[in-house]
Enzyme design. Sequence first.
Site, PDB file in Angstrom:
ATOM      1  N   LYS A   1     -39.586   3.442  11.421  1.00  0.00           N
ATOM      2  CA  LYS A   1     -38.258   3.354  12.218  1.00  0.00           C
ATOM      3  C   LYS A   1     -37.690   4.919  12.418  1.00  0.00           C
ATOM      4  O   LYS A   1     -37.583   5.830  11.619  1.00  0.00           O
ATOM      5  CB  LYS A   1     -36.913   2.708  11.659  1.00  0.00           C
TER       6      LYS A   1
ATOM      7  N   SER B   1     -31.495  -4.009  14.482  1.00  0.00           N
ATOM      8  CA  SER B   1     -32.351  -2.757  15.024  1.00  0.00           C
ATOM      9  C   SER B   1     -33.835  -2.408  15.139  1.00  0.00           C
ATOM     10  O   SER B   1     -33.987  -1.515  15.980  1.00  0.00           O
ATOM     11  CB  SER B   1     -30.779  -1.988  15.025  1.00  0.00           C
TER      12      SER B   1
ATOM     13  N   SER C   1     -30.850  -5.986  10.522  1.00  0.00           N
ATOM     14  CA  SER C   1     -32.029  -5.506  11.514  1.00  0.00           C
ATOM     15  C   SER C   1     -33.428  -5.201  10.766  1.00  0.00           C
ATOM     16  O   SER C   1     -33.976  -5.228  12.032  1.00  0.00           O
ATOM     17  CB  SER C   1     -31.260  -4.014  11.528  1.00  0.00           C
TER      18      SER C   1
HETATM   19  N1  GLN Z   1     -27.119  -5.792  14.576  1.00  0.00           N
HETATM   20  C1  GLN Z   1     -26.357  -5.798  13.671  1.00  0.00           C
HETATM   21  C2  GLN Z   1     -24.982  -4.268  13.630  1.00  0.00           C
HETATM   22  O1  GLN Z   1     -25.430  -4.936  15.364  1.00  0.00           O
HETATM   23  C3  GLN Z   1     -26.872  -5.065  12.458  1.00  0.00           C
HETATM   24  C4  GLN Z   1     -27.325  -4.244  12.461  1.00  0.00           C
HETATM   25  C5  GLN Z   1     -28.010  -3.461  11.333  1.00  0.00           C
HETATM   26  O2  GLN Z   1     -28.291  -4.230  10.319  1.00  0.00           O
HETATM   27  N2  GLN Z   1     -28.738  -2.100  11.518  1.00  0.00           N
HETATM   28  O3  GLN Z   1     -24.662  -4.049  13.391  1.00  0.00           O
END
Ligand code: GLN
Length: 494
Positions: A81, A156, A180
């Site tokens: 990532k 994400s 994410s």
């Molecule tokens: N969807 C969650 C957010 O928008 C989790 C994101 C993540 O785990 N980085 O913060």
Amino acid sequence: MSDALTDRTAESIAAAVRGGEASAEEVARAFLARADRTSKRLGSFLHRTPEQAIASARAIDARRAKGERLGALAGVPVALKDNICTRGVPTTCGSRILEGYRPPYDAHVVERLRAADAVFVGKTNCDEFAMGSSTENSAYFPTRNPWDLARVPGGSSGGSAAAVAAREAALALGSDTGGSVRQPAAFCGVYGLKPTYGAVSRYGLVAFASSLDQIGPFARTARDTALLYDAIQGRDERDMTSRPEARPVSLDALEQGVRGLTLGVPRDLLAAEGVAPEIRERFEVASRAFADAGAKIVDVALPHAQYAIATYYLIAPAEASSNLARYDGVRYGLRVPDLDLATMYEATRGQGFGREVKRRILLGTYALSAGYYDAYYLGAQRVRTLIRRDFTEALRSADVLFFPVTPTTAFGIGEKVDDPLAMYLNDIYSIPASLAGVPALSFPAGFGPTGLPIGLQLVGRPFAEETLLRIARAAEAWGDATTRAPAIAREGAA
Ligand code: GLN
């Protein structure tokens, strides 16, 4: 031959490279060729590194030829990532503000994977600074779901999940702050593990919400997930939250089955509205299968989990507003020149950050500001403690908790992007374990009526990653959830 290689597990690739049945170079070329065919359409990578991949594969082959013993991930293509620092290789976090930034150092996990003789194939697309659930918040382009290009891959870490599902990499790393890794894994039909907070060093992971961030593996099988987790876990002095209790998962232990284990089902959480019938149905089918295989299924309560989203969307933005203060146009990436320092900051941050990141900075700054701090930030911390206690309590009567990862299968591109609340509500099942700091695994549990993958979640006691993978491993025998590939991964196959 090349497509057969991309279908193989990381475990079998490493064994073949160590045993000389396949060269690391041949493996790298097979995966690179697959990504040549699909990665542009999927939008899975922000930056591919084919030359470096071939060079490191050749170096691995040369060391084998000299009789050197190779590591556990010998020749296995891994995608990272883009919020994981790689020396000399662009690391943008999907943000304009870090465009052109090349870190001067490798993250801890990158060092560990290099030492295990993995081969890096590139940096994957993600929501800007890991804020989002669909990878549509990338400042560059969205990622598409390999099972249906009109749908999101989740986020994400959507690029990592898509790359593994499409066989562009055998393994990938993502980061999970509130889901994410697990949510994109569920949407793309692969495994995604959020380790116990502190099990994997965050050194070199660009910070979003430091009390929640964990790096986690994506893979296509339970054993591969364990191999990747084993390579990256363990104490690192450069991250003060890194814990000495972390330990590797034993591959043999994964074969023990589920007999004698107790799975706790949080019925109240499952009753939440907005949960699609196909998710409920998959969950019930899997529960029955676990019971038939000898597991005990009991009901547990997580009475405060209903407050998890509200709690998270105060704590995570608060931490983010502080962590993102460092992007000021002076030290990294983008700088918009202007008359004086204050306007330079403003112009750089104004142009460099996207809408969602700005929204989080505003929310977080507000929650931390004098006069509101007690009501919002401190209040959220107190509720977090209650949620944590719920998990400790529930995990006394059950070895693991079992529930869905997401309320629906992958949604359409554009469907929720203009409705932040709908996007946040999608995290209902992933956020509670993040706040509690306990390990959580999303495993592929089959497909819905339209052929989209469905993931289910196992949540364990601190450092019980092995138990989660052992249970998911047992489920692999029941269907084609871990062997069926999306059509795009078959395109151009001989
Ligand atoms: N969807 C969650 C957010 O928008 C989790 C994101 C993540 O785990 N980085 O913060």
